[in-house]
Every structure is written in C-alpha cells, then in structure tokens.
Design a protein around this motif. Structure first.
Motif, PDB file in Angstrom:
ATOM      1  N   UNK A   1       0.840  -1.193   0.000  1.00 19.27           N
ATOM      2  CA  UNK A   1       0.000   0.000   0.000  1.00 19.27           C
ATOM      3  C   UNK A   1       0.880   1.250   0.000  1.00 19.27           C
ATOM      4  N   UNK A   2       0.494   2.226  -0.807  1.00 19.09           N
ATOM      5  CA  UNK A   2       1.146   3.535  -0.794  1.00 19.09           C
ATOM      6  C   UNK A   2       0.072   4.593  -0.989  1.00 19.09           C
ATOM      7  N   UNK A   3       0.393   5.797  -0.582  1.00 15.51           N
ATOM      8  CA  UNK A   3      -0.530   6.914  -0.733  1.00 15.51           C
ATOM      9  C   UNK A   3       0.084   7.941  -1.664  1.00 15.51           C
ATOM     10  N   UNK A   4      -0.677   8.318  -2.683  1.00 12.47           N
ATOM     11  CA  UNK A   4      -0.208   9.311  -3.644  1.00 12.47           C
ATOM     12  C   UNK A   4      -1.112  10.533  -3.560  1.00 12.47           C
ATOM     13  N   UNK A   5      -0.503  11.705  -3.366  1.00 10.04           N
ATOM     14  CA  UNK A   5      -1.262  12.953  -3.234  1.00 10.04           C
ATOM     15  C   UNK A   5      -1.206  13.726  -4.547  1.00 10.04           C
ATOM     16  N   UNK A   6      -2.367  13.945  -5.138  1.00 13.72           N
ATOM     17  CA  UNK A   6      -2.461  14.714  -6.380  1.00 13.72           C
ATOM     18  C   UNK A   6      -2.845  16.155  -6.077  1.00 13.72           C
ATOM     19  N   UNK A   7      -2.266  17.088  -6.834  1.00 13.35           N
ATOM     20  CA  UNK A   7      -2.561  18.499  -6.601  1.00 13.35           C
ATOM     21  C   UNK A   7      -3.951  18.883  -7.102  1.00 13.35           C
ATOM     22  N   UNK A   8      -4.544  18.018  -7.965  1.00 15.69           N
ATOM     23  CA  UNK A   8      -5.891  18.258  -8.484  1.00 15.69           C
ATOM     24  C   UNK A   8      -6.395  16.950  -9.071  1.00 15.69           C
ATOM     25  N   UNK A   9      -7.698  16.839  -9.235  1.00 21.91           N
ATOM     26  CA  UNK A   9      -8.253  15.669  -9.906  1.00 21.91           C
ATOM     27  C   UNK A   9      -7.724  15.645 -11.337  1.00 21.91           C
ATOM     28  N   UNK A  10      -7.266  14.477 -11.790  1.00 20.51           N
ATOM     29  CA  UNK A  10      -6.652  14.413 -13.112  1.00 20.51           C
ATOM     30  C   UNK A  10      -6.614  12.992 -13.624  1.00 20.51           C
ATOM     31  N   UNK A  11      -6.567  12.852 -14.949  1.00 19.90           N
ATOM     32  CA  UNK A  11      -6.333  11.559 -15.573  1.00 19.90           C
ATOM     33  C   UNK A  11      -4.837  11.274 -15.538  1.00 19.90           C
ATOM     34  N   UNK A  12      -4.498  10.024 -15.294  1.00 15.55           N
ATOM     35  CA  UNK A  12      -3.094   9.635 -15.218  1.00 15.55           C
ATOM     36  C   UNK A  12      -2.984   8.157 -15.589  1.00 15.55           C
ATOM     37  N   UNK A  13      -1.792   7.616 -15.431  1.00 16.10           N
ATOM     38  CA  UNK A  13      -1.575   6.184 -15.612  1.00 16.10           C
ATOM     39  C   UNK A  13      -0.754   5.656 -14.450  1.00 16.10           C
ATOM     40  N   UNK A  14      -1.060   4.434 -14.061  1.00 17.26           N
ATOM     41  CA  UNK A  14      -0.182   3.684 -13.160  1.00 17.26           C
ATOM     42  C   UNK A  14       0.516   2.646 -14.021  1.00 17.26           C
ATOM     43  N   UNK A  15       1.829   2.697 -14.014  1.00 13.00           N
ATOM     44  CA  UNK A  15       2.614   1.766 -14.833  1.00 13.00           C
ATOM     45  C   UNK A  15       3.376   0.824 -13.912  1.00 13.00           C
ATOM     46  N   UNK A  16       3.261  -0.438 -14.211  1.00 12.75           N
ATOM     47  CA  UNK A  16       3.754  -1.497 -13.328  1.00 12.75           C
ATOM     48  C   UNK A  16       4.643  -2.464 -14.093  1.00 12.75           C
ATOM     49  N   UNK A  17       5.690  -2.924 -13.414  1.00 12.14           N
ATOM     50  CA  UNK A  17       6.502  -4.015 -13.934  1.00 12.14           C
ATOM     51  C   UNK A  17       6.604  -5.097 -12.877  1.00 12.14           C
ATOM     52  N   UNK A  18       6.317  -6.336 -13.233  1.00 13.13           N
ATOM     53  CA  UNK A  18       6.441  -7.473 -12.315  1.00 13.13           C
ATOM     54  C   UNK A  18       6.384  -8.769 -13.114  1.00 13.13           C
ATOM     55  N   UNK A  19       7.112  -9.812 -12.665  1.00 15.33           N
ATOM     56  CA  UNK A  19       6.996 -11.113 -13.318  1.00 15.33           C
ATOM     57  C   UNK A  19       5.911 -11.978 -12.696  1.00 15.33           C
ATOM     58  N   UNK A  20       5.152 -11.424 -11.771  1.00 20.91           N
ATOM     59  CA  UNK A  20       4.199 -12.195 -10.978  1.00 20.91           C
ATOM     60  C   UNK A  20       2.755 -11.806 -11.291  1.00 20.91           C
ATOM     61  N   UNK A  21       1.814 -12.593 -10.788  1.00 22.66           N
ATOM     62  CA  UNK A  21       0.402 -12.265 -10.933  1.00 22.66           C
ATOM     63  C   UNK A  21       0.068 -11.093 -10.012  1.00 22.66           C
TER      64      UNK A  21
END
Length: 385
Positions: A282-302
């Motif tokens: 778990x992590x918390x990300x604080x955005x300065x405003x509501x916005x569209x973005x992407x979460x990009x992930x790399x992992x060899x696992x499910x």
C-alpha cells in the motif's frame, strides 16, 4: 447558345458535381468501414475493401484519414496508417505534392490523435527539412511520446554539438532541456550520464514517478494458486494496527523502502516463505488536483491493482519476464490523497528462473511524464477503508 449545347453543358456540369460528391462521399464511407473493424477482426472483409477503395484516393484524402484516427481502435489505426502512407507515397512518387500547410496545422493541434500527429510529422519531414527545427523544440511536453522523443533527441543533438564546440554553459542548458521532456529510459540514461561531468545529479525515481516507500503485509496462502482469487483482509480494510492470519502464522503491516533507481522492490527479501505466497503493498499518492493519469507497473508475478478501493486491473500470469512500464493502467486520480493497493502473487515453481518476486510501480501522465506526490513520498497513513 443553341438549346442542345446548353443541355450538353448542363449535363456535363451535373456529371462533374456528381463525381465530386462521389469522391467526397467515398472517403467518408471507406473511413467509416475501417473505423468499424472490431478488435477481434469483426468487419475485417468490409475494412479490407474500404482500404483498397481509399488507397485510390488522391492527396485530398490525407487530412480526413488523419482525423479518423481519433478514438479509433489499434487495428483500425493500423489500417488507416497503411492507407495514408500508400496515398502519400504515391503522390510523391508521381511528382505530386502533399498538403504540407494543412498537415502542419494538424500536427500542431494537440487535441488530435497522438499517433496521427506523429504520422503527419514523419511525412512533412520528408519534404520539409526545416520542420524539425521550427516545430519540434516546442514538443518537449507533447502528449505524443514519439514526438516528445523527437524533441528530446533534438536537444541531445544540440547539447552534443555545444560540448564539441567547448560551450559548457550552453551544453548544460541543452542537457537540462532534454531531461525536462525525457520519458524513455534510453534517453534518460544518456542525459544523466552527460550531466555528471557538469556536477549535476538526477534523482531517477522522482523523474519517472516511481513510488519507493510502501507498507506491506504477508505472506498469505497461495498454494495451488488459490490466493489470487481469495479475498484476504487487506482487500476489505486497511487497518495498519491489525494482524492477520497468514500462510505460516500471524502477519502484520510494516514499512519498506527501496533506493533502486527504477523503484524495484524485491519482495522475496522481505517475506518468507515467498513461494506459493500472496502479499499486499500500500502507498498513498497525493495529487494536486483531480486528473487523468496512468499507473505503470513491472512485475513477473500475478497481480491485482486497486486505487481508492476500486479494482482497476488484474493479471494472473507468472514468470513472463519483467520490464519498466510493462503494464499501463489508466486511472482517474482524485484531488488530495489516493490510496494505491497492490496484490502480488508468487506461484510454487522451483526453477531458478521462477524465483523473482518483485515489482516496480510509478504514477505518470499518459505521455509518460512522471508525477510526484505533492505531499512528498511517504507511506500511506494509518486508516480504515
């Protein structure tokens, strides 16, 4: 004028008008058929026929083709690209001209499809060598990754020229401009290496938007691959003061961090046993405003990914390899705190190549520009969801 001549002229004019209307209607019909092709090939036969018809058009069809890219699926975009290149290539080969001014206007409109704009740029550049120096310097923040890459390459070229001319101040300024738009790892590495002799250090996790501080809990039981669909407590609540029944006993939340340049977090070093295991981060990300973005992930696992309690994506696949930005998940961030919950599952394969239990995750704009939490990088605060 004799009546017969007037009738003949009128008929000829009507034929020209009809032919002109047919030419105008034909690209529209063809484009509609191409855009209607489904992601699994639905409408394929109609699309093939439409492409063949469209490719017989003259250069006047180039702008309508580019506009048709908007909201087109990848398969349709491929067909459109082929048609555009066929028409443009034939026009140049026959000694004709491209509508360069119109293509440049389209290229400068950032509301249009990034892929279409990049296509327009490539063809304008074939006939106008000045377009790179005229337009590309303003594309360091372009929503098209390809055009942004071209802009970064231009400033790298400038910086290298300044270096060769012994103009260190100009070179440093150019390297910094290049870095401001760089989203591709190979270009960032080149720029960082060049900045070192100038005494400049780059914090790569911040540049890319990697999250390096997390709370994790586990392992939970994933023997026989049953843990992927099992709903363990972190999926129902986030109470960092609680302990839960894990794979081999009670497990509790704890903080971990990584200093890896690309945010890589090795779970196998933190959780045991890690085979046949599921864990949560778990992590918390604080955005300065509501916005569209992407979460990009790399992992060899499910894995499964939630943001603010909503499941965004999941993939049950093991040991297919790992790369930066391996997975790209669109997300709508809310203003202020956003809770990112990640579930990672490791199966029971015993081969040496099946031992990696790790991930890297970053938050960025859809163009790839890293976003930084406005509250600074820190673990999620204790709360119950």
């Amino acid at each position: 004028m004799p009546i017969r001549i007037r009738v003949a002229l009128s008929a000829a004019i009507l034929l020209l008008i009809a032919a002109s209307a047919a030419r105008a209607e034909s690209p529209a019909k063809s484009l509609a058929a191409i855009r209607a092709v489904g992601p699994r090939g639905e409408g394929h036969a109609a699309a093939v026929a439409a492409v063949k018809e469209l490719q017989r058009s003259d250069a006047a069809a180039l702008l309508p083709i580019l506009r048709a890219f908007r909201d087109a699926n990848p398969l349709a975009a491929n067909w459109l690209t082929g048609a555009f290149e066929s028409i443009a290539g034939r026009a140049l080969k026959s000694g004709g001209a491209l509508p360069v001014a119109e293509l440049e206007t389209f290229l400068e409109n950032r509301d249009q499809s990034p892929a279409a704009r990049e296509l327009a740029y490539r063809w304008v550049a074939r006939v106008d060598a000045t377009v790179r120096e005229r337009l590309v310097p303003d594309m360091l923040d372009d929503p098209s990754p390809e055009l942004r890459r071209e802009a970064v390459a231009l400033f790298i070229d400038r910086a290298e020229r300044f270096e060769s001319e012994k103009r260190p101040a100009d070179a440093l300024a150019a390297w910094k401009r290049a870095l401001s738009g760089a989203v591709h790892v190979d270009q960032v590495k080149r720029i960082v290496q060049a900045l070192e002799p100038h005494g400049e250090e780059v914090h790569l996790p911040r540049h890319f938007g990697f999250i390096t501080e997390w709370r994790i809990v586990g392992p939970f039981d994933h023997a026989g691959d049953k843990g992927f669909d099992a709903v363990y407590p972190p999926e129902q609540e986030l109470d960092f003061a609680k302990e839960y029944a894990g794979k081999t006993g009670n497990v509790a939340w704890r903080e971990i961090a990584t200093d890896h340049d690309y945010g890589l977090l090795d779970i196998a070093k933190s959780i045991a046993p890690y085979k046949g295991a599921a864990m949560y981060a778990v992590a918390e990300f604080h955005a300065d405003a509501a916005r569209d973005a992407e979460i990009r992930l790399g992992t060899p696992n499910a894995w499964k990914l939630w943001v603010n309690g909503r499941l965004l994506f999941s993939r049950e696949e093991y040991h297919r390899g790992m790369a930066i930005d391996q997975y790209r998940v669109p997300v709508r961030l809310q203003s202020g705190a956003n809770t990112i919950l990640l579930k990672i599952c490791q199966n029971e394969q015993s081969e040496d190549w099946a031992q990696s239990y790790e991930f890297q995750l970053r938050v960025c704009e859809r163009s790839g520009t890293g976003l930084r939490s406005v509250a600074g990088e820190r673990s999620a605060s204790a709360e119950t969801r």
